[in-house]
Write a protein that holds these residues in place. Structure first.
Motif, PDB file in Angstrom:
ATOM      1  N   ASN A 193       0.167  -3.948  76.962  1.00  0.00           N
ATOM      2  CA  ASN A 193       1.058  -3.136  77.319  1.00  0.00           C
ATOM      3  C   ASN A 193       0.368  -1.601  77.400  1.00  0.00           C
ATOM      4  OD1 ASN A 193       2.883  -4.433  78.438  1.00  0.00           O
ATOM      5  ND2 ASN A 193       4.319  -4.245  76.739  1.00  0.00           N
TER       6      ASN A 193
ATOM      7  N   GLY B  35       6.994  -9.948  78.674  1.00  0.00           N
ATOM      8  CA  GLY B  35       6.152  -9.520  77.552  1.00  0.00           C
ATOM      9  C   GLY B  35       6.626  -9.157  76.308  1.00  0.00           C
TER      10      GLY B  35
ATOM     11  N   LYS C 113       6.089  -2.611  86.422  1.00  0.00           N
ATOM     12  CA  LYS C 113       4.649  -2.895  87.101  1.00  0.00           C
ATOM     13  C   LYS C 113       4.717  -3.690  88.463  1.00  0.00           C
ATOM     14  CE  LYS C 113       3.131  -2.643  82.631  1.00  0.00           C
ATOM     15  NZ  LYS C 113       2.834  -3.411  81.284  1.00  0.00           N
TER      16      LYS C 113
ATOM     17  N   ASN D  95       0.435  -8.997  73.525  1.00  0.00           N
ATOM     18  CA  ASN D  95       1.096  -8.232  74.731  1.00  0.00           C
ATOM     19  C   ASN D  95       1.311  -6.893  74.432  1.00  0.00           C
ATOM     20  OD1 ASN D  95       1.905 -10.557  75.941  1.00  0.00           O
ATOM     21  ND2 ASN D  95       3.828 -11.274  74.494  1.00  0.00           N
TER      22      ASN D  95
ATOM     23  N   GLN E  41      -2.509  -1.010  79.367  1.00  0.00           N
ATOM     24  CA  GLN E  41      -2.092  -0.850  80.647  1.00  0.00           C
ATOM     25  C   GLN E  41      -1.449   0.676  80.962  1.00  0.00           C
ATOM     26  OE1 GLN E  41       0.506  -4.113  81.455  1.00  0.00           O
ATOM     27  NE2 GLN E  41      -1.093  -5.552  82.214  1.00  0.00           N
TER      28      GLN E  41
HETATM   29 MG   LIG Z   1       3.618  -6.368  79.183  1.00  0.00          MG
END
Ligand SMILES: [Mg+2]
Ligand SMILES: Nc1ncnc2c1ncn2[C@@H]1O[C@H](COP(=O)(O)OP(=O)(O)OP(=O)(O)O)[C@@H](O)[C@H]1O
Length: 369
Positions: free
Chosen positions: A272, A334, A327, A268, A275
């Motif tokens: 993140n 997460g 998002k 997770n 991303q």
């Molecule tokens: Mg996440």
């Protein structure tokens, strides 16, 4: 020059200056002498204000000693004629002493007041720190409550879905027997059974997750776990043109934990980071050598750093809330799950971030004996 020396020099100079005026002014200009006589009060009062009782008195004595020969030898020193001058000397000493005493008291009082103010300020800071801690703990509790009620609700829902699913499947099986294989209706019913089975599996899986399971604690090698994470995310990093780096991890970095859960937590965090990082950036994973924690345990600190945009303060305060996401297609679960897993392992999870400076997610996990 130090202020103390400067002040003494100023006092000495003014006493010498006034005395010279006395000694070199002819006696028939007595009205000038009367004026000079009063000038002596200036250094005396200044000394009293600057140095308190002793300073005031020392200065007035000094003035008396310097001034006395002038009365004795130049004026003649007759007690009856120069009475007024002797009285003035007495007054010098009284003014020096009393002003000094008053100034000293005032100064002591202001020091006392300053001390009280400082004490008050310290108590205020302590109180503030305490209330901040209380607020943080309350926040944590609220978050935990939210998570647990959500989990319970979802578990009830899943349970309620499972029963009608069983009935649907049962009736479909009965209906299937009415049609021979090859019959299109037989196939539809087959699909129905297969899909209910799939739904059932999802629900079962969910229930398994929601039920507080005893974690399967074993010895987890941090190097192996993190290498797995890097293997799993390497392709994603490549597509995003991000450099994913795992700094060397010692072979003996072993923690006590449930490997599967820890991998989920680490994954997770890394997802993140990927991303958040723009193309050309980097995500670095590193393990610090074991450190003693506040509780006296030995912990490993695992840092996940990214060169993304960072998180601004308002968002940072909410990232562990379930369903909080920035998002468009995020679930916001997460980090909430990650935190639960890490804390379930007796560890801590912190996020250090400043808007524009990237993010570091820091987890500390107890070392395995
Ligand atoms: Mg996440
Ligand atoms: N490395 C990071 N850099 C910048 N922001 C981050 C980072 N990690 C988390 N965040 C912020 O924290 C929010 C919550 O993260 P979390 O992982 O809980 O949910 P999500 O990533 O939005 O959704 P999901 O994990 O379900 O895909 C994110 O929406 C993002 O705003």
């Amino acid at each position: 020059m130090k202020p103390f020396v400067l002040r003494i020099a100023l006092l000495a100079l003014s006493i010498i200056g006034i005395s010279l005026l006395h000694y070199f002014t002819p006696l028939h200009l007595h009205y000038l002498h009367d004026i000079f006589q009063r000038f002596y009060y200036l250094p005396i009062i200044l000394a009293a204000l600057w140095f308190g009782f002793r300073g005031g008195l020392a200065c007035s004595l000094m003035v008396s000693i310097v001034y006395a020969p002038h009365i004795l030898f130049q004026w003649g020193g007759t007690l009856a004629l120069d009475m007024e001058k002797y009285l003035e000397i007495m007054l010098y000493n009284i003014v020096g002493g009393v002003t000094g005493l008053l100034a000293q008291r005032e100064r002591e009082r202001s020091i006392e007041l300053q001390k009280t103010a400082k004490g008050l300020e310290e108590s205020y800071h302590k109180l503030q720190a305490q209330s901040e801690r209380t607020i943080a703990i309350e926040e944590q509790l609220r978050r935990a409550e939210k998570l647990s009620t959500l989990g319970e609700m979802a578990a009830v829902l899943a349970h309620e879905i499972r029963n009608p699913l069983g009935s649907i499947r049962g009736t479909a099986e009965i209906l299937r027997d009415d049609y021979r294989p090859g019959d299109p209706k037989h196939e539809f019913i087959e699909i129905q059974i297969k899909e209910t089975e799939r739904l059932n599996r999802v629900v079962e899986e969910f229930l398994r997750m929601a039920r507080p399971q005893p974690a399967e604690m074993g010895r987890c090698s941090l190097r192996e776990e993190l290498e797995t994470i890097v293997t799993l995310t390497a392709n994603d990093a490549k597509v995003r043109e991000i450099e994913l780096v795992l700094e060397p991890v010692a072979d003996d970095a072993v923690i006590k934990g449930d490997g599967e859960k820890l991998r989920q937590a680490f994954l997770n965090i890394v997802i993140n980071a990927l991303q958040a990082t723009p193309a050309g950036g980097s995500v670095t994973i590193g393990v610090e050598s074991p450190l003693p924690s506040a509780e006296g345990e030995v912990v490993y600190e695992i840092r996940f750093r990214d060169s993304g945009p960072g998180i601004d303060k308002e968002i940072l305060a909410r990232i562990f809330e379930p369903f909080f996401t920035t998002k468009p297609d995020g679930t916001g679960l997460g980090l909430a799950i990650t935190k639960k897993i890490i804390e379930g392992h007796g560890g801590t999870l912190e996020v250090e971030s400043e808007d524009g400076k990237g993010t570091a997610v820091v987890t500390r996990l107890p070392k395995s004996e």
